[in-house]
Design a protein around this motif. Structure first.
Motif, PDB file in Angstrom:
ATOM      1  N   VAL A  28     -73.265 -86.855 -11.060  1.00 36.45           N
ATOM      2  CA  VAL A  28     -74.090 -85.718 -10.573  1.00 36.45           C
ATOM      3  C   VAL A  28     -74.543 -85.039 -11.487  1.00 36.45           C
ATOM      4  O   VAL A  28     -73.968 -84.436 -12.485  1.00 36.45           O
ATOM      5  N   GLU A  29     -75.872 -84.426 -11.404  1.00 34.42           N
ATOM      6  CA  GLU A  29     -76.713 -83.605 -12.414  1.00 34.42           C
ATOM      7  C   GLU A  29     -75.775 -82.477 -12.424  1.00 34.42           C
ATOM      8  O   GLU A  29     -75.202 -81.623 -11.509  1.00 34.42           O
ATOM      9  N   MET A  96     -78.267 -83.678   0.793  1.00 35.02           N
ATOM     10  CA  MET A  96     -79.362 -82.840   0.453  1.00 35.02           C
ATOM     11  C   MET A  96     -79.987 -83.318  -0.852  1.00 35.02           C
ATOM     12  O   MET A  96     -81.253 -83.214  -1.096  1.00 35.02           O
ATOM     13  N   LEU A  97     -79.213 -83.072  -1.801  1.00 32.47           N
ATOM     14  CA  LEU A  97     -79.302 -82.945  -3.214  1.00 32.47           C
ATOM     15  C   LEU A  97     -79.615 -84.409  -3.965  1.00 32.47           C
ATOM     16  O   LEU A  97     -80.044 -84.499  -4.854  1.00 32.47           O
ATOM     17  N   LEU A  98     -78.725 -85.327  -3.575  1.00 29.52           N
ATOM     18  CA  LEU A  98     -78.592 -86.699  -4.152  1.00 29.52           C
ATOM     19  C   LEU A  98     -79.189 -87.538  -3.328  1.00 29.52           C
ATOM     20  O   LEU A  98     -79.070 -87.539  -2.191  1.00 29.52           O
ATOM     21  N   ALA A  99     -79.883 -88.548  -3.864  1.00 31.35           N
ATOM     22  CA  ALA A  99     -80.648 -89.690  -3.401  1.00 31.35           C
ATOM     23  C   ALA A  99     -79.543 -90.649  -3.000  1.00 31.35           C
ATOM     24  O   ALA A  99     -79.308 -91.505  -3.795  1.00 31.35           O
ATOM     25  N   ASP A 100     -79.349 -90.960  -1.855  1.00 32.77           N
ATOM     26  CA  ASP A 100     -78.354 -92.042  -1.350  1.00 32.77           C
ATOM     27  C   ASP A 100     -77.204 -92.356  -2.094  1.00 32.77           C
ATOM     28  O   ASP A 100     -77.510 -93.508  -2.526  1.00 32.77           O
ATOM     29  N   ASP A 101     -76.558 -91.729  -2.381  1.00 32.94           N
ATOM     30  CA  ASP A 101     -75.156 -91.870  -3.337  1.00 32.94           C
ATOM     31  C   ASP A 101     -74.246 -92.515  -2.311  1.00 32.94           C
ATOM     32  O   ASP A 101     -73.528 -92.057  -1.484  1.00 32.94           O
TER      33      ASP A 101
END
Length: 144
Positions: A28-29, A96-101
């Protein structure tokens, strides 16, 4: 000032855990991890520490004049609530922040459990340093 110090300690604890687990293991960033850490710190301190931990239970004197410390009960209730809140915040903010993890729920569960372990000890610090009316240095039970 004690609340500011407690918030800083709590933020550092949560940020370190999430940086190791979310950023280090699940890629994760860094900025997303810090944002989740900040939101979780504020919510967990307000709900878990100020409302549940501080307001639950009381130190009473039993019939023999001994102090009956229910710290363990308060600590357990607040720690479980912190684990649930941590999972929900990490999972929902991650959505909300991560794309389909696909590993997000696993990361949230692991993070919440590790944060919960840290919260157990953080609550002991709160009793001694931030909420002395609930902690070990209570001589007078009328100082609420």
């Amino acid at each position: 000032m004690n609340h500011v110090k407690a918030l800083i300690i709590k933020f550092l604890m949560i940020a370190v855990v999430l940086l190791i687990i979310l950023t280090g293991i699940y890629d994760v960033e860094f900025g997303d991890t810090l944002l989740i850490s900040l939101v979780l710190t504020v919510l967990a301190y307000a709900l878990g520490d100020l409302m549940i931990f501080r307001k639950t239970g009381d130190r009473n004197r039993d019939g023999a004049g001994r102090v009956d410390d229910d710290h363990t009960k308060r600590n357990a209730m607040a720690t479980v609530s912190d684990i649930v809140l941590s999972f929900l915040v990490i999972w929902l903010m991650g959505e909300m922040l991560l794309a389909d993890d696909p590993d997000l729920i696993q990361a949230a569960i692991i993070s919440a459990l590790v944060i919960g372990a840290g919260e157990w000890f953080f609550h002991k610090y709160l009793d001694k340093s931030v909420f002395p009316e609930k902690g070990h240095n209570v001589g007078n039970t009328n100082n609420r």
